[in-house]
Design a protein around this motif. Sequence first.
Motif, PDB file in Angstrom:
ATOM      1  N   TYR A  22      -8.156   0.279 -10.317  1.00 31.70           N
ATOM      2  CA  TYR A  22      -8.274  -0.928  -9.491  1.00 31.70           C
ATOM      3  C   TYR A  22      -6.943  -1.678  -9.492  1.00 31.70           C
ATOM      4  CZ  TYR A  22      -9.402  -5.679  -8.134  1.00 31.70           C
ATOM      5  OH  TYR A  22      -9.404  -6.910  -7.523  1.00 31.70           O
ATOM      6  N   TYR A  78     -14.760   3.657 -17.913  1.00 23.01           N
ATOM      7  CA  TYR A  78     -14.642   2.215 -17.711  1.00 23.01           C
ATOM      8  C   TYR A  78     -13.167   1.808 -17.686  1.00 23.01           C
ATOM      9  CZ  TYR A  78     -15.169  -2.793 -18.625  1.00 23.01           C
ATOM     10  OH  TYR A  78     -15.100  -4.154 -18.553  1.00 23.01           O
ATOM     11  N   HIS A  89     -14.862  -4.408  -7.508  1.00 29.54           N
ATOM     12  CA  HIS A  89     -14.445  -3.016  -7.346  1.00 29.54           C
ATOM     13  C   HIS A  89     -14.839  -2.462  -5.980  1.00 29.54           C
ATOM     14  CE1 HIS A  89     -12.659  -1.867 -11.208  1.00 29.54           C
ATOM     15  NE2 HIS A  89     -13.344  -2.903 -11.651  1.00 29.54           N
ATOM     16  N   LEU A 118     -13.194   8.473  -9.634  1.00 27.91           N
ATOM     17  CA  LEU A 118     -14.046   8.198 -10.792  1.00 27.91           C
ATOM     18  C   LEU A 118     -15.236   9.159 -10.848  1.00 27.91           C
ATOM     19  CD1 LEU A 118     -13.861   4.326 -10.590  1.00 27.91           C
ATOM     20  CD2 LEU A 118     -12.737   5.793 -12.284  1.00 27.91           C
ATOM     21  N   ARG A 136     -10.942   5.302  -4.919  1.00 26.02           N
ATOM     22  CA  ARG A 136     -11.180   5.074  -6.350  1.00 26.02           C
ATOM     23  C   ARG A 136     -12.537   5.617  -6.753  1.00 26.02           C
ATOM     24  NH1 ARG A 136     -11.760  -0.065  -7.436  1.00 26.02           N
ATOM     25  NH2 ARG A 136     -11.617  -0.855  -5.314  1.00 26.02           N
ATOM     26  N   ARG A 137     -13.528   5.401  -5.918  1.00 28.98           N
ATOM     27  CA  ARG A 137     -14.883   5.894  -6.193  1.00 28.98           C
ATOM     28  C   ARG A 137     -14.888   7.426  -6.321  1.00 28.98           C
ATOM     29  NH1 ARG A 137     -17.295   3.408  -2.308  1.00 28.98           N
ATOM     30  NH2 ARG A 137     -18.159   1.720  -3.522  1.00 28.98           N
ATOM     31  N   ILE A 174     -20.769   2.361 -13.868  1.00 32.81           N
ATOM     32  CA  ILE A 174     -19.715   2.061 -14.847  1.00 32.81           C
ATOM     33  C   ILE A 174     -19.822   0.628 -15.346  1.00 32.81           C
ATOM     34  CG2 ILE A 174     -17.210   1.894 -15.189  1.00 32.81           C
ATOM     35  CD1 ILE A 174     -16.929   4.066 -13.014  1.00 32.81           C
ATOM     36  N   PHE A 208     -19.563   2.596  -8.943  1.00 30.20           N
ATOM     37  CA  PHE A 208     -19.189   1.409  -9.718  1.00 30.20           C
ATOM     38  C   PHE A 208     -20.389   0.833 -10.465  1.00 30.20           C
ATOM     39  CE2 PHE A 208     -16.022   1.194  -6.121  1.00 30.20           C
ATOM     40  CZ  PHE A 208     -14.974   1.722  -6.863  1.00 30.20           C
ATOM     41  N   TRP A 267      -4.037   9.568 -10.674  1.00 32.65           N
ATOM     42  CA  TRP A 267      -4.851   9.239  -9.512  1.00 32.65           C
ATOM     43  C   TRP A 267      -4.144   9.611  -8.225  1.00 32.65           C
ATOM     44  CZ3 TRP A 267      -5.186   4.028  -6.768  1.00 32.65           C
ATOM     45  CH2 TRP A 267      -6.192   4.047  -5.819  1.00 32.65           C
ATOM     46  N   LYS A 318     -10.510   3.712 -17.125  1.00 26.87           N
ATOM     47  CA  LYS A 318      -9.843   4.283 -15.945  1.00 26.87           C
ATOM     48  C   LYS A 318     -10.194   3.499 -14.685  1.00 26.87           C
ATOM     49  CE  LYS A 318      -7.937   8.367 -17.119  1.00 26.87           C
ATOM     50  NZ  LYS A 318      -6.971   9.188 -16.472  1.00 26.87           N
ATOM     51  N   ALA A 319     -11.469   3.087 -14.561  1.00 26.02           N
ATOM     52  CA  ALA A 319     -11.889   2.326 -13.380  1.00 26.02           C
ATOM     53  C   ALA A 319     -11.113   1.017 -13.282  1.00 26.02           C
ATOM     54  CB  ALA A 319     -13.391   2.053 -13.436  1.00 26.02           C
ATOM     55  N   GLU A 320     -10.956   0.344 -14.403  1.00 30.34           N
ATOM     56  CA  GLU A 320     -10.192  -0.907 -14.394  1.00 30.34           C
ATOM     57  C   GLU A 320      -8.738  -0.646 -14.019  1.00 30.34           C
ATOM     58  OE1 GLU A 320     -10.950  -3.950 -14.421  1.00 30.34           O
ATOM     59  OE2 GLU A 320     -12.991  -3.973 -15.166  1.00 30.34           O
TER      60      GLU A 320
END
Length: 107
Positions: free
Chosen positions: A49, A42, A15, A28, A24-25, A5, A2, A103, A44-46
């Motif tokens: 979450y 960025y 996060h 990513l 999630r980590r 990112i 995180f 995911w 995809k990370a949002e």
Amino acid sequence: MFETIFRRRPTIARHEQGPMAEERRRYLAHLAEGGTSPSYLYQKAEYVYWVARMLKLTPGLRLSPAEIDAAAERWAYRDRPRQFQTRGPRGPRRLFRMVAREWLRFL
């Protein structure tokens, strides 16, 4: 992951402390290793979450496509945070559904 990112400490903390953080980590990191651009990573990370949060995911939970679609509808029409507000709900709904399915397949 995180930290690579996001720049803002409160965002990184959100996060790190959010639902399914380790899962999630890993996802990513997998995307980053595959050459995903920083801006798409960025985004995809949002989304992962918010997918984890809206679907109330826990390890081992199984969801039907209908449950994912219902969450995508709620996201698109009612529950999107301000930074995700766009002209209409169609794009965010489609992206939420796509990210959720990708995911969950990865998991």
